[in-house]
Scaffold this motif. Structure first.
Motif, short mmCIF file in Angstrom:
data_model
loop_
_atom_site.label_atom_id
_atom_site.label_comp_id
_atom_site.label_asym_id
_atom_site.label_seq_id
_atom_site.Cartn_x
_atom_site.Cartn_y
_atom_site.Cartn_z
N HIS A 91 0.77 -1.28 -0.10
CA HIS A 91 0.21 -0.05 0.10
C HIS A 91 0.92 1.34 -0.13
O HIS A 91 1.52 1.52 0.90
CB HIS A 91 -1.00 -0.08 1.36
N VAL A 92 1.05 1.99 -1.13
CA VAL A 92 1.75 2.89 -1.23
C VAL A 92 0.97 4.39 -0.97
O VAL A 92 -0.10 4.50 -1.64
CB VAL A 92 2.59 3.09 -2.63
N PRO A 93 1.28 5.30 -0.12
CA PRO A 93 0.70 6.59 0.01
C PRO A 93 0.86 7.48 -1.21
O PRO A 93 1.81 7.37 -2.06
CB PRO A 93 1.18 7.17 1.44
N ALA A 94 -0.01 8.65 -1.06
CA ALA A 94 -0.01 9.46 -2.37
C ALA A 94 1.36 10.36 -2.06
O ALA A 94 1.74 10.89 -1.16
CB ALA A 94 -1.02 10.55 -2.25
N ILE A 95 2.20 10.56 -3.20
CA ILE A 95 3.44 11.17 -3.04
C ILE A 95 3.10 12.41 -3.96
O ILE A 95 3.42 12.11 -5.15
CB ILE A 95 4.53 10.53 -3.36
N GLY A 96 3.28 13.57 -3.50
CA GLY A 96 3.17 14.88 -4.26
C GLY A 96 1.86 14.87 -5.15
O GLY A 96 0.86 14.80 -4.74
N ASP A 97 2.04 14.78 -6.38
CA ASP A 97 0.75 14.65 -7.35
C ASP A 97 0.47 13.48 -7.52
O ASP A 97 -0.94 13.12 -8.13
CB ASP A 97 0.87 15.73 -8.77
N ALA A 98 1.17 12.53 -7.28
CA ALA A 98 0.88 11.10 -7.73
C ALA A 98 -0.14 10.68 -6.57
O ALA A 98 0.01 10.87 -5.36
CB ALA A 98 2.14 10.26 -7.57
N ARG A 121 -5.76 -7.85 1.25
CA ARG A 121 -6.72 -8.21 1.78
C ARG A 121 -7.32 -7.60 3.11
O ARG A 121 -8.39 -7.65 3.69
CB ARG A 121 -6.69 -9.55 2.11
N ALA A 122 -6.41 -6.78 3.54
CA ALA A 122 -6.60 -6.00 4.85
C ALA A 122 -7.53 -4.85 4.34
O ALA A 122 -7.42 -4.21 3.30
CB ALA A 122 -5.27 -5.49 5.45
N ASP A 123 -8.31 -4.20 5.37
CA ASP A 123 -9.23 -3.12 4.79
C ASP A 123 -8.35 -1.73 5.32
O ASP A 123 -7.27 -1.92 5.83
CB ASP A 123 -10.40 -3.19 5.78
N ALA A 146 -4.38 2.72 10.39
CA ALA A 146 -3.98 2.50 11.95
C ALA A 146 -2.52 2.28 11.77
O ALA A 146 -1.63 2.61 12.78
CB ALA A 146 -4.78 1.48 12.67
N THR A 147 -2.10 1.20 10.95
CA THR A 147 -0.72 0.96 10.89
C THR A 147 0.37 2.05 10.55
O THR A 147 1.40 2.35 11.22
CB THR A 147 -0.46 -0.43 10.12
N ARG A 148 -0.05 2.84 9.44
CA ARG A 148 0.60 4.15 9.07
C ARG A 148 0.73 4.94 10.53
O ARG A 148 1.93 5.58 10.59
CB ARG A 148 -0.02 4.96 8.20
N GLU A 149 -0.54 5.12 11.27
CA GLU A 149 -0.30 6.23 12.14
C GLU A 149 0.28 5.54 13.27
O GLU A 149 1.24 6.51 14.09
CB GLU A 149 -1.74 6.31 12.78
N GLY A 166 -7.76 -16.46 7.28
CA GLY A 166 -6.45 -16.36 7.96
C GLY A 166 -6.05 -15.27 8.64
O GLY A 166 -7.12 -14.21 9.23
N PHE A 167 -4.83 -14.55 8.49
CA PHE A 167 -4.39 -13.30 9.27
C PHE A 167 -3.67 -12.67 8.01
O PHE A 167 -3.04 -13.12 7.17
CB PHE A 167 -3.53 -13.52 10.33
N VAL A 168 -3.54 -11.27 8.49
CA VAL A 168 -2.46 -10.50 7.76
C VAL A 168 -1.57 -9.73 8.44
O VAL A 168 -2.00 -9.39 9.55
CB VAL A 168 -3.21 -9.57 6.78
N VAL A 169 -0.32 -9.63 7.96
CA VAL A 169 0.64 -9.01 8.88
C VAL A 169 0.91 -7.79 8.08
O VAL A 169 1.42 -7.67 6.95
CB VAL A 169 1.95 -9.81 9.16
N LEU A 170 0.71 -6.73 8.69
CA LEU A 170 1.09 -5.21 7.97
C LEU A 170 2.10 -4.80 8.63
O LEU A 170 2.44 -4.68 9.87
CB LEU A 170 -0.25 -4.37 8.40
N GLN A 171 3.16 -4.30 7.70
CA GLN A 171 4.44 -3.90 8.07
C GLN A 171 4.77 -2.49 7.58
O GLN A 171 4.86 -2.49 6.35
CB GLN A 171 5.54 -4.88 7.55
#
Length: 457
Positions: free
Chosen positions: A78-85, A94-96, A102-105, A117-122
């Motif tokens: 999951h890549v955040p918005a960078i500049g105008d992109a 699969r994660a909401d 919440a992981t970013r914060e 199953g489970f997802v690991v958010l890194q």
């Protein structure tokens, strides 16, 4: 007791197995989960260098596809918005969105459940934001090996329970069998089987119980034998007055009264003989105890008994001689026992030799021993060893075989003995050796007795 021991062991072992197997199974499950999640975090951390170099969608797509987790369709970025992109996602997310936000914060890895199953958010810090690498962990991977481990634990627990029950059963048998033998022997002894004994084996307590039971059984046998022998001896002592009655009845002549008297005496003799034969198979008693105050004057007793028998000897025309009783002769024997022995010896003379047969009684006194010789001019004794054996009487002519046995036991109680041989009168001679010092001195005196015996021979 056997099944009670098995039940107790079964209950204890089951509780121990449950107490250890259940926590251990939970630990195994937790370890499998931690292992799966740790692998997912490692795969997520592997995308960190790529994200620090580039955030190009095509490059990231290629990197995810070439990674191990991405190739299996279990990685997403999951890549955040960078500049105008604008923000974008690469892979199979699969994660909401709320979990990713919440992981970013928070700025630290987190695990959340998803269907299957489970997802690991890194999280991975970028120059202008935070990218989140998502690794999907299937439920099967989280529980991988747990079922096998639980089956192994269950098998080990069942094996422990079965083994403990088998050991408890063997121990129970080892305890129960000696106890059953002890019970059976007690029943046998109570039913009169005096030979009942218990093998001294098994646990220590049961061995001690077997030893105590066997000792008690031996004591019972000895007591019963002593009682039977005492009855036989007391009955045998009645032979002396019966002999007198029989001889007196023979001199009554003819007539109804005389015949009735002789019949009554014969009946009484038969009854006494029956009592003696019934009890004559008893074991010999132990020697009579000799205390410091026990004993009697053998010379005085022999003079008294010879005076008693001399009247019968005179009636039968027997010549009787007595020697060696001029002075006191102390011996460690009770007076009643000596009286019974002397009566048995003289009674045998009257009973087993024809009328008119002469006899003599000689007493030889020494420092440590007294010898009493009873000799007669009769036919003698054909088998001296059989005559000294207890209960060796043939049962004929009123013989019970206990007369010389009474004399022998009296002599052995002092450490002496009795010997039968030929007399100078031509018949039998009974030599009674009585130790004055009892059994302790009797052992030493026996040597001198044999030496003196060889000298007389």
């Amino acid at each position: 007791m056997r099944w009670a021991l098995v039940k107790v062991c079964l209950a204890v072992t089951t509780m121990v197995v449950v107490a250890f197997a259940v926590p251990l199974g939970l630990v195994v499950k937790e370890m499998a989960r931690d292992r799966a999640l740790s692998n997912a975090e490692r795969h997520g951390a592997g995308m960190g260098p790529t994200l620090s170099i580039t955030t190009d969608r095509a490059e990231l797509t290629r990197a995810v596809a070439t990674s191990e987790a991405g190739g299996e369709g279990r990685m997403a970025v999951h890549v955040p918005a960078i500049g105008d992109a604008p923000a974008f996602e690469v892979g199979d997310p699969r994660a909401d969105a709320r979990a990713v936000a919440a992981t970013r914060e928070e700025g630290r890895a987190r695990t959340t459940g998803v269907p299957g199953g489970f997802v690991v958010l890194q999280p991975t810090a970028l120059s202008s934001g935070t990218a989140v690498v998502e690794i999907y962990v299937p439920e099967a991977e989280v529980s991988n090996g747990v079922t096998t481990a639980w089956l192994v634990l269950a098998g080990v627990g069942v094996a422990l329970v079965i083994g403990s029950v088998a050991v408890a059963d063997r121990l129970g048998v080892r305890m129960v069998q000696p106890a059953k033998r002890l019970v059976g022997a007690a029943h046998d002894l109570g039913e009169g089987k005096l030979g009942a004994r218990v093998p001294e084996e098994g646990p220590t307590e049961l061995r001690l119980a077997a030893v105590a039971f066997n000792s008690m059984a031996d004591q019972v046998v000895q007591l019963l034998a002593g009682e039977r022998e005492l009855a036989a001896d007391l009955s045998h002592r009645l032979r002396t007055p019966l002999t007198v009655l029989r001889l007196n009845a023979a001199s009554l002549g003819d007539g109804p009264a005389a015949e009735q008297t002789r019949t009554a005496v014969e009946t009484l003799e038969r009854e006494v003989d029956t009592i003696i034969r019934t009890a004559r198979d008893a074991k010999p008693r132990t020697g009579a105890a000799v205390g410091s105050g026990a004993g009697c004057d053998a010379a005085e007793v022999i003079r008294e008994r010879m005076a008693f028998w001399s009247a019968l000897a005179e009636d039968e025309g027997r010549e009787a001689r007595l020697a060696g009783v001029e002075r006191p002769v102390r011996i460690p024997v009770a007076r009643a026992e000596l009286v019974a022995a002397v009566d048995a010896l003289l009674g045998n003379v009257f009973r087993h030799t024809p009328e008119g047969t002469a006899f003599s009684v000689d007493v030889h006194s020494g420092e440590d021993a007294v010898i009493v010789l009873v000799s007669d001019a009769g036919p003698g004794i054909a088998d001296p060893e059989a005559a000294l054996a207890r209960g060796a009487g043939s049962g004929e002519d009123g013989s019970t075989g206990l007369g010389l046995d009474i004399v022998r036991r009296l002599a052995e109680s002092t450490g002496g003995d009795v010997r039968v041989g030929g007399s100078v009168l031509g018949g039998a001679e009974v030599r009674v050796w009585l130790q004055r010092g009892g059994r302790e001195r009797g052992r030493g005196g026996a040597v001198g007795r044999r030496r003196r015996g060889r000298g007389r021979s």
